[in-house]
Write a protein that holds these residues in place. Structure first.
Motif, mmCIF file in Angstrom:
data_model
loop_
_atom_site.group_PDB
_atom_site.id
_atom_site.type_symbol
_atom_site.label_atom_id
_atom_site.label_comp_id
_atom_site.label_asym_id
_atom_site.label_seq_id
_atom_site.Cartn_x
_atom_site.Cartn_y
_atom_site.Cartn_z
ATOM 1 N N GLU A 2 0.811 -1.215 0.000
ATOM 2 C CA GLU A 2 0.000 0.000 0.000
ATOM 3 C C GLU A 2 0.844 1.264 0.000
ATOM 4 O OE1 GLU A 2 -2.640 -0.582 3.328
ATOM 5 O OE2 GLU A 2 -3.925 -1.853 2.131
ATOM 6 N N ASP A 3 2.130 1.132 -0.325
ATOM 7 C CA ASP A 3 3.032 2.276 -0.335
ATOM 8 C C ASP A 3 3.111 2.894 -1.724
ATOM 9 O OD1 ASP A 3 3.610 1.611 2.280
ATOM 10 O OD2 ASP A 3 5.458 0.550 1.774
ATOM 11 N N SER A 4 3.276 4.203 -1.755
ATOM 12 C CA SER A 4 3.524 4.931 -2.997
ATOM 13 C C SER A 4 4.584 5.977 -2.715
ATOM 14 C CB SER A 4 2.255 5.637 -3.495
ATOM 15 O OG SER A 4 1.253 4.712 -3.824
ATOM 16 N N TYR A 5 5.267 6.389 -3.773
ATOM 17 C CA TYR A 5 6.240 7.466 -3.614
ATOM 18 C C TYR A 5 6.263 8.307 -4.877
ATOM 19 C CZ TYR A 5 9.417 4.695 -6.489
ATOM 20 O OH TYR A 5 9.977 3.984 -7.513
ATOM 21 N N ALA A 15 8.247 12.511 -1.997
ATOM 22 C CA ALA A 15 7.074 12.185 -1.192
ATOM 23 C C ALA A 15 6.997 10.682 -0.965
ATOM 24 C CB ALA A 15 5.797 12.666 -1.885
ATOM 25 N N VAL A 16 6.522 10.314 0.218
ATOM 26 C CA VAL A 16 6.289 8.922 0.576
ATOM 27 C C VAL A 16 4.912 8.855 1.214
ATOM 28 C CG1 VAL A 16 7.018 7.018 2.058
ATOM 29 C CG2 VAL A 16 8.734 8.464 0.985
ATOM 30 N N ALA A 17 4.147 7.838 0.837
ATOM 31 C CA ALA A 17 2.819 7.640 1.423
ATOM 32 C C ALA A 17 2.639 6.158 1.736
ATOM 33 C CB ALA A 17 1.736 8.107 0.453
ATOM 34 N N ASP A 18 2.043 5.880 2.863
ATOM 35 C CA ASP A 18 1.770 4.506 3.286
ATOM 36 C C ASP A 18 0.275 4.385 3.519
ATOM 37 O OD1 ASP A 18 1.704 1.964 4.355
ATOM 38 O OD2 ASP A 18 2.894 2.443 6.126
ATOM 39 N N GLY A 26 -6.087 1.116 0.749
ATOM 40 C CA GLY A 26 -5.003 1.984 1.171
ATOM 41 C C GLY A 26 -4.041 2.287 0.033
ATOM 42 N N ASP A 27 -3.897 1.336 -0.879
ATOM 43 C CA ASP A 27 -3.016 1.565 -2.034
ATOM 44 C C ASP A 27 -3.552 2.696 -2.911
ATOM 45 O OD1 ASP A 27 -5.197 -0.156 -2.703
ATOM 46 O OD2 ASP A 27 -4.135 -0.846 -4.496
ATOM 47 N N VAL A 28 -4.861 2.797 -3.024
ATOM 48 C CA VAL A 28 -5.477 3.874 -3.813
ATOM 49 C C VAL A 28 -5.226 5.213 -3.116
ATOM 50 C CG1 VAL A 28 -7.657 4.817 -4.674
ATOM 51 C CG2 VAL A 28 -7.215 2.353 -4.818
ATOM 52 N N ALA A 29 -5.414 5.252 -1.803
ATOM 53 C CA ALA A 29 -5.216 6.490 -1.046
ATOM 54 C C ALA A 29 -3.777 6.984 -1.173
ATOM 55 C CB ALA A 29 -5.579 6.280 0.417
ATOM 56 N N MET A 89 -10.671 4.303 3.578
ATOM 57 C CA MET A 89 -9.264 4.378 3.182
ATOM 58 C C MET A 89 -8.659 5.717 3.596
ATOM 59 S SD MET A 89 -9.179 4.981 -0.926
ATOM 60 C CE MET A 89 -9.925 6.422 -1.683
ATOM 61 N N SER A 90 -7.377 5.695 3.866
ATOM 62 C CA SER A 90 -6.615 6.904 4.170
ATOM 63 C C SER A 90 -5.143 6.563 3.964
ATOM 64 C CB SER A 90 -6.896 7.391 5.598
ATOM 65 O OG SER A 90 -6.526 6.415 6.544
ATOM 66 N N THR A 91 -4.280 7.527 4.212
ATOM 67 C CA THR A 91 -2.852 7.293 4.025
ATOM 68 C C THR A 91 -2.045 8.198 4.935
ATOM 69 O OG1 THR A 91 -1.083 7.111 2.355
ATOM 70 C CG2 THR A 91 -2.600 8.971 2.116
ATOM 71 N N THR A 92 -0.842 7.780 5.239
ATOM 72 C CA THR A 92 0.123 8.682 5.848
ATOM 73 C C THR A 92 0.767 9.438 4.696
ATOM 74 O OG1 THR A 92 2.034 7.205 5.711
ATOM 75 C CG2 THR A 92 0.598 6.979 7.645
ATOM 76 N N GLY A 93 1.443 10.527 4.986
ATOM 77 C CA GLY A 93 2.134 11.256 3.929
ATOM 78 C C GLY A 93 3.279 12.081 4.468
ATOM 79 N N LEU A 94 4.333 12.105 3.698
ATOM 80 C CA LEU A 94 5.518 12.879 4.039
ATOM 81 C C LEU A 94 6.039 13.494 2.748
ATOM 82 C CD1 LEU A 94 7.620 13.340 6.388
ATOM 83 C CD2 LEU A 94 8.837 11.403 5.427
ATOM 84 N N VAL A 95 6.229 14.806 2.744
ATOM 85 C CA VAL A 95 6.733 15.509 1.561
ATOM 86 C C VAL A 95 7.909 16.376 1.969
ATOM 87 C CG1 VAL A 95 6.217 17.192 -0.269
ATOM 88 C CG2 VAL A 95 4.449 15.591 0.486
ATOM 89 N N MET A 96 8.983 16.304 1.193
ATOM 90 C CA MET A 96 10.108 17.216 1.371
ATOM 91 C C MET A 96 10.365 17.896 0.035
ATOM 92 S SD MET A 96 14.009 16.686 2.662
ATOM 93 C CE MET A 96 13.577 16.626 4.393
ATOM 94 N N ALA A 97 10.431 19.222 0.074
ATOM 95 C CA ALA A 97 10.755 20.018 -1.115
ATOM 96 C C ALA A 97 11.965 20.868 -0.760
ATOM 97 C CB ALA A 97 9.569 20.889 -1.514
ATOM 98 N N MET A 98 12.987 20.801 -1.597
ATOM 99 C CA MET A 98 14.251 21.471 -1.298
ATOM 100 C C MET A 98 14.489 22.639 -2.235
ATOM 101 S SD MET A 98 16.398 17.988 -0.697
ATOM 102 C CE MET A 98 17.880 18.802 -0.151
ATOM 103 N N GLY A 99 15.107 23.677 -1.691
ATOM 104 C CA GLY A 99 15.469 24.841 -2.481
ATOM 105 C C GLY A 99 15.748 26.017 -1.584
ATOM 106 N N GLY A 100 16.343 27.039 -2.120
ATOM 107 C CA GLY A 100 16.563 28.259 -1.347
ATOM 108 C C GLY A 100 17.429 28.071 -0.120
ATOM 109 N N GLY A 101 18.367 27.120 -0.146
ATOM 110 C CA GLY A 101 19.258 26.914 0.994
ATOM 111 C C GLY A 101 18.674 26.059 2.090
ATOM 112 N N GLY A 102 17.553 25.454 1.830
ATOM 113 C CA GLY A 102 16.943 24.619 2.857
ATOM 114 C C GLY A 102 15.908 23.691 2.268
ATOM 115 N N ALA A 103 15.067 23.209 3.140
ATOM 116 C CA ALA A 103 14.011 22.293 2.721
ATOM 117 C C ALA A 103 12.787 22.520 3.593
ATOM 118 C CB ALA A 103 14.475 20.848 2.843
ATOM 119 N N MET A 104 11.629 22.307 3.000
ATOM 120 C CA MET A 104 10.410 22.332 3.797
ATOM 121 C C MET A 104 9.853 20.918 3.822
ATOM 122 S SD MET A 104 7.663 24.420 1.582
ATOM 123 C CE MET A 104 7.453 24.168 -0.149
#
Length: 177
Positions: A2-5, A15-18, A26-29, A89-104
């Protein structure tokens, strides 16, 4: 599984989602979440092209991150409501976007992010589980966590409701982090 990235090397978005839900799609989410991240890549381009030393620009970047999570939560919730095979259905989610000397970083659920500086790893996220909430409230001792029957029950996930509270973080990065 059920993981996607999602990986966008050009934009430095990861991004990572479980998916949550077992037989409840969950795989759809998790796939929907990563699709929404991809759809928002241009918003990141705009935000990360700004000088992010400014508090105002960093706050705007975090608004963009939170909006992405809420668009995904709304979409997953509506799919779940509209089709019995997706119900719950639902999912966890984690997103990192990098730029400008750092990351959000944006985070919901129990997928974790770590910062590796030199030879040391430091955990950046706090799990959104029932057990972690009980620990924070002083109702469960940390040494009881491993034997706690509901330690993996999520208190917050993307798609449980039409909107979701997102933890966001700005990281000032050094070369090699």
């Amino acid at each position: 599984n059920e993981d996607s990235y999602y990986v966008d090397e050009e934009m430095a978005i990861y991004a990572v989602a479980d998916g949550v839900g077992g037989g409840r799609a969950g795989d759809v989410a998790s796939r929907v979440f990563c699709d929404v991240v991809r759809e928002h890549r241009e918003s990141f381009r705009t935000v990360l092209s700004q000088p992010l030393q400014s508090t105002e620009n960093r706050n705007h970047a975090m608004v963009v991150m939170s909006k992405l999570f809420n668009v995904a939560s709304e979409r997953i919730f509506r799919l779940s409501e509209g089709d019995a095979k997706y119900r719950g259905m639902s999912t966890t989610g984690l997103v990192m976007a990098m730029g400008g000397g750092g990351a959000m970083l944006g985070h919901v659920g129990d997928s974790r992010a770590y910062l590796i500086e030199k030879d040391e790893a430091r955990r950046l996220t706090v799990d959104h589980t029932l057990a972690q909430e009980l620990i924070q409230q002083g109702l469960l001792a940390e040494d009881e966590y491993e034997t706690f029957q509901y330690r993996n029950v999520l208190a917050r996930a993307i798609g449980q409701f039409p909107s979701v509270r997102v933890d966001t973080l700005w990281l000032d990065l050094s070369f090699g982090d």
